[in-house]
Scaffold this motif. Structure first.
Motif, PDB file in Angstrom:
ATOM      1  N   SER A 352      -2.992 -20.271   9.652  1.00  9.19           N
ATOM      2  CA  SER A 352      -3.939 -19.890   8.937  1.00  9.19           C
ATOM      3  C   SER A 352      -5.444 -21.386   9.416  1.00  9.19           C
ATOM      4  N   TYR A 353      -6.213 -20.261   9.615  1.00  8.43           N
ATOM      5  CA  TYR A 353      -7.553 -21.056   9.612  1.00  8.43           C
ATOM      6  C   TYR A 353      -8.521 -20.560   8.271  1.00  8.43           C
ATOM      7  N   ARG A 354      -9.615 -22.081   8.069  1.00  9.53           N
ATOM      8  CA  ARG A 354     -10.183 -21.652   6.152  1.00  9.53           C
ATOM      9  C   ARG A 354     -11.191 -22.061   6.801  1.00  9.53           C
ATOM     10  N   ILE A 355     -12.378 -21.156   6.698  1.00  5.79           N
ATOM     11  CA  ILE A 355     -13.764 -21.642   6.696  1.00  5.79           C
ATOM     12  C   ILE A 355     -14.486 -22.405   5.635  1.00  5.79           C
ATOM     13  N   THR A 356     -14.954 -23.777   5.240  1.00  9.16           N
ATOM     14  CA  THR A 356     -15.506 -24.144   4.205  1.00  9.16           C
ATOM     15  C   THR A 356     -16.221 -23.945   4.042  1.00  9.16           C
ATOM     16  N   SER A 357     -17.101 -24.487   5.381  1.00  6.70           N
ATOM     17  CA  SER A 357     -19.056 -24.148   5.505  1.00  6.70           C
ATOM     18  C   SER A 357     -19.346 -23.751   6.672  1.00  6.70           C
ATOM     19  N   THR A 358     -20.849 -22.899   6.423  1.00  3.85           N
ATOM     20  CA  THR A 358     -21.365 -22.224   7.966  1.00  3.85           C
ATOM     21  C   THR A 358     -22.646 -22.201   8.159  1.00  3.85           C
ATOM     22  N   GLY A 359     -23.308 -21.669   8.856  1.00  5.68           N
ATOM     23  CA  GLY A 359     -24.691 -21.536   9.444  1.00  5.68           C
ATOM     24  C   GLY A 359     -25.067 -20.364   8.367  1.00  5.68           C
ATOM     25  N   ARG A 360     -26.123 -19.620   9.106  1.00  5.33           N
ATOM     26  CA  ARG A 360     -26.288 -18.019   8.358  1.00  5.33           C
ATOM     27  C   ARG A 360     -25.539 -17.215   9.747  1.00  5.33           C
ATOM     28  N   LYS A 361     -25.247 -16.139   9.081  1.00  3.09           N
ATOM     29  CA  LYS A 361     -24.127 -15.306   9.120  1.00  3.09           C
ATOM     30  C   LYS A 361     -25.312 -14.690  10.073  1.00  3.09           C
ATOM     31  N   LEU A 362     -25.294 -14.225  11.691  1.00  4.80           N
ATOM     32  CA  LEU A 362     -26.098 -13.555  13.275  1.00  4.80           C
ATOM     33  C   LEU A 362     -25.328 -12.619  13.197  1.00  4.80           C
ATOM     34  N   ALA A 363     -24.367 -12.007  13.851  1.00  2.00           N
ATOM     35  CA  ALA A 363     -23.901 -11.358  14.122  1.00  2.00           C
ATOM     36  C   ALA A 363     -22.180 -10.456  12.981  1.00  2.00           C
ATOM     37  N   THR A 364     -22.219  -9.324  13.019  1.00  2.00           N
ATOM     38  CA  THR A 364     -20.663  -8.772  12.503  1.00  2.00           C
ATOM     39  C   THR A 364     -20.425  -7.851  13.558  1.00  2.00           C
ATOM     40  N   GLY A 365     -18.606  -7.860  13.526  1.00  2.00           N
ATOM     41  CA  GLY A 365     -18.176  -6.680  14.667  1.00  2.00           C
ATOM     42  C   GLY A 365     -16.461  -6.785  13.710  1.00  2.00           C
ATOM     43  N   LEU A 366     -15.845  -5.700  14.701  1.00  2.00           N
ATOM     44  CA  LEU A 366     -14.417  -5.779  14.246  1.00  2.00           C
ATOM     45  C   LEU A 366     -13.763  -7.152  14.671  1.00  2.00           C
ATOM     46  N   ALA A 367     -13.191  -7.977  14.524  1.00  2.00           N
ATOM     47  CA  ALA A 367     -12.462  -8.983  14.819  1.00  2.00           C
ATOM     48  C   ALA A 367     -10.879  -9.082  15.314  1.00  2.00           C
ATOM     49  N   ILE A 368     -10.971  -9.706  16.559  1.00  2.00           N
ATOM     50  CA  ILE A 368      -9.785  -9.382  17.308  1.00  2.00           C
ATOM     51  C   ILE A 368      -8.327 -10.662  17.414  1.00  2.00           C
TER      52      ILE A 368
END
Length: 807
Positions: A352-368
């Protein structure tokens, strides 16, 4: 008729004469078609009629034109580094294209074609001409898309030319590269050609189908992609297709419709027949086609059932192509091969991967895939600039085709503007083990070269590109080695998009499925704004709602449809284990944030203890909205078949309120005990503890909401930064409340669990709950393993096991 000769030296052979053991004679693709014709027609599966040329015919062509030594010489120069791949591939293909047919081979093909014309009662039947290599479609290697296919081929002359081009395509650059990587001897692989009557999907639709979820490996769904016209657009990722997900375990029940996902793609183009040199061409779709689903629900279910039959016959997850004839309405399977990525992953290994901190969301699509990668963007919009790619970068482009494979292998991740889950970019990314985001729409316009970004495919079906380098954690655990526990450990889930990610965890069900998350993220509209759409004053909201509900004549159906399918994905993840769905628990300020919501929500000084939970369900302000929630749950349980769903009522202040809510539920078709329906109540108010016995007479179970119970027991606003130090779920007063309600529930013989965050954050609190005799603890997925281990330790220390009075 075709001359009858032994199988080993025949030049053509009909599909019904071959099976899965004939890969060496007719290649994997044609062997599979023959297998289905022979073995699966009794299941109703249709395969278009046709024949195959044999490996004997291929070797005859090679020998007659003296190609073997020339090919070997060219490949030796490539191996020695004297020539480039592109140069070598082109030279070998030219050898085939300049070759001449032996009379006996050409005659065998034309005679078989004439018989196909007779069988189909057509003067010059239009056929698909597809390559089928004798080393392809194996369980451990997929050669999909590496050789060429030719559609709408008509007449003997055109057929022979297409066959010659098929032979040449055995040495496309990507095919040469793949065989080198996989260790196949180029001159030991022959090519069979499948000649099959065209399904007139140019007038209908076509697509790809998998008998396994291609992103999570979840084996209980069928995934179908669909677009108008011929199927090459879906395979090559030229269009964003419709996507349907069907839950396999319920397909045998003809009384239910277990379609758990249904997304309408934009399908901007369709591939159709053309006159002249090129037999096919792409044309724009109409507005009606773009807004319409390609398949009816009955057709979706038919294809899904076929997928399960094919999978059962082959004994492994399958990757299939299908087509619908626009003249007759008939469905056909035109290809079937083993799925080679998810089916080979270790089912008990959980990373499992867990994001804890991110920058600004730039783009969105289908996750592969499901990984997270940080790196530097390499933007390539023009295929002619493939050579500019920088190894280890994140490839950002509009779309990919097989010619891109050489640089895709050198990428850290891939982002494309176009494509669906079965597009070329998606298929290749999975096989390469790369995270990819496809169908992002405008990634090439937003992202730029040399930009540092993070690609996250670990947050559900949608992937995100974040600015900069995000902080994330990874953990790999063999869940098969987790200890058994008497206390049930369940999951808190909210996102339908992420639900299937957790199927490998040995959870005992879903202890909390948050309906409001589905509403806010997948519906986005206040239910009352749909009920009273014509009366809305906010014109901007009205326009936005009109856009979202395109295709729904009844706007309330948009809410019911989206909510039931969103919850169905959560219910499917751990079926048939219980899934406890909490009815909406927005506060008024949160409801007001939904489209059209401001007109239906009163202003409140303290929404946390205001017009929320059970009080809304029978109120004239929201009763019609609650009726839509009930419709969705009724559809989920009765029409879709998820009878494992339990209904839970939040923030129920009194037994009088409980009676009113149960009455309204019954009026809307959710009667406790009917069709096995269980109803739980949240225990999050002191009155729920004080009157636990009375509540137990009305409900089948309790779920302790430790956050709200702590807030109201201690008189501390859980959102107040000033009082943060006073908010403690392990305070003795809170523990007294929890201990007493567990005791009361056990005495009344009803189930009781806890679905707060405390066990995830504090293992000692989990130990306290086990010692009190709680039936279940529901935690966030990323805390499941730690809490499961802690509970096992506590139970072992207390020698808990075997028979337990809690049951």
């Amino acid at each position: 008729m075709v001359q009858q000769r032994s199988r080993s030296d025949r030049l053509t052979i009909w599909f019904e004469e071959v099976g899965r053991d004939d890969v060496g004679c007719v290649g994997g693709k044609n062997a599979s078609l023959g297998e289905m014709v022979q073995r699966l027609a009794s299941k109703g599966i249709r395969v278009p009629p046709g024949f195959a040329t044999t490996a004997e015919a291929y070797w005859g062509y090679v020998q007659a034109n003296g190609l073997q030594e020339q090919i070997q010489d060219l490949l030796s120069e490539l191996d020695a580094g004297k020539t480039a791949l592109a140069e070598t591939g082109k030279a070998i293909r030219q050898l085939f294209l300049r070759g001449d047919w032996l009379e006996n081979i050409a005659n065998a093909i034309t005679i078989a074609y004439r018989e196909l014309c007779e069988r189909t009662k057509t003067t010059e039947v239009d056929v698909a001409v597809r390559s089928s290599a004798t080393a392809e479609d194996l369980p451990d290697a997929s050669f999909a898309g590496q050789q060429e296919s030719f559609l709408n081929v008509r007449g003997e002359k055109a057929l022979l030319e297409a066959c010659r081009r098929c032979y040449a395509s055995l040495f496309t650059d990507r095919a040469i590269s793949y065989r080198r990587t996989k260790g196949f001897d180029h001159l030991s692989v022959a090519l069979s050609i499948g000649v099959q009557q065209m399904v007139r999907s140019d007038l209908g639709g076509s697509g790809v189908m998998f008998s396994i979820d291609t992103e999570t490996g979840f084996k209980d769904v069928v995934l179908i992609d669909a677009a108008w016209g011929l199927g090459e657009n879906v395979v090559q990722g030229v269009v964003d297709p419709d996507e349907y997900q069907i839950f396999k375990p319920l397909l045998s029940n003809s009384a239910v419709v277990p379609i758990v996902g249904k997304k309408c793609g934009d399908k901007a183009l369709k591939l159709i027949y053309a006159a002249g040199e090129k037999p096919t061409r792409n044309v724009p779709t109409s507005k009606v086609e773009r807004a319409s689903f390609v398949l009816e629900d009955s057709e979706i279910l038919t294809l899904a059932r076929w997928a399960t039959f094919i999978e059962a016959h082959y004994g492994c997850p399958m990757d299939m192509e299908w087509a619908k004839d626009g003249r007759t309405g008939d469905l056909f399977i035109v290809q079937a091969r083993p799925e080679t990525v998810q089916s080979r992953r270790e089912a008990t290994s959980f990373k499992s991967y867990r994001i804890t901190s991110t920058g600004r969301k730039l783009a969105t699509g289908l996750a592969i895939g499901d990984a997270v990668v940080a790196g530097r963007v390499c933007l390539i919009e023009d295929p002619g600039r493939i050579g500019d790619f920088v190894d280890g970068s994140i490839l950002v482009t509009q779309t990919t085709d097989p010619d891109w494979v050489s640089i895709m292998k050198r990428a850290a991740a891939i982002v494309t503007d176009h494509g669906g889950r079965t597009s070329h970019a998606a298929i290749v990314s999975r096989e390469l083990g790369l995270p990819a985001i496809v169908g992002a729409g405008n990634a090439t316009a937003i992202l730029h070269g040399e930009q540092d970004v993070t690609v996250s495919c670990a947050e559900g079906t949608h992937g995100f590109v974040y600015e900069g380098t995000a902080v994330f954690e990874t953990e790999t655990v063999d869940v098969a080695n987790l200890p058994e526990t008497h206390t049930q450990v369940m999951l808190n889930l909210a996102s339908p998009a992420a639900a299937l990610n957790w199927w490998r965890l040995p959870a005992d069900g879903v202890g909390l499925a948050r309906m409001e998350f589905v509403i806010s993220n997948h519906i986005r509209v206040h239910p009352m704004a749909l009920v009273r759409y014509d009366q809305l004053q906010d014109q901007a909201a009205k326009l936005a709602i009109a856009d979202l509900t395109v295709g729904y004549a009844d706007k309330t159906e948009y809410f019911v449809d989206r909510l039931s399918r969103g919850l169905a994905r959560i219910a499917a993840a751990l079926y048939p284990k219980p899934v406890i769905v909490r009815m909406s628990d927005f506060k008024t300020n949160e409801y007001a944030g939904l489209l059209g919501g401001a007109e239906f929500e009163p202003p409140e000084e303290n929404p946390m203890i205001g017009f929320r939970g059970a009080a809304r369900y029978y109120s004239p302000r929201y009763r019609e909205g609650f009726a839509l929630e009930c419709r969705a749950v009724r559809r989920l349980r009765n029409d879709m078949g998820f009878s494992n769903v339990v209904v839970m009522i939040p923030f129920c202040r009194s037994t009088h309120e409980a009676d009113r809510v149960l009455e309204v539920m019954a009026e809307n078709g959710l009667r406790r005990g009917e069709n096995g329906l269980e109803a739980y109540v949240m225990c999050e108010i002191p009155s729920n503890v004080i009157l636990a016995a009375e509540f137990a007479n009305r409900f089948d179970g309790f779920s302790i909401g430790s956050n709200d119970l702590t807030q109201l027991t201690l008189g501390v606003d859980r959102d107040s930064a000033e009082l943060a130090s006073l908010f403690d779920e392990q305070d003795e007063a809170v523990k007294w409340m929890i201990s007493n309600v567990i005791s009361a529930a056990r005495k009344a013989g009803v189930k009781i669990g806890l679905c707060g965050q405390a066990p995830s954050d504090h293992p000692d609190f989990a130990a306290f709950l086990v010692e009190c005799g709680i039936n279940s603890i529901s935690v966030s997925p990323d805390s499941f393993i730690a809490v499961k281990r802690k509970i096992a330790e506590v139970e072992a220390a207390a020698k808990v096991g075997g028979h337990d009075e809690r049951e």
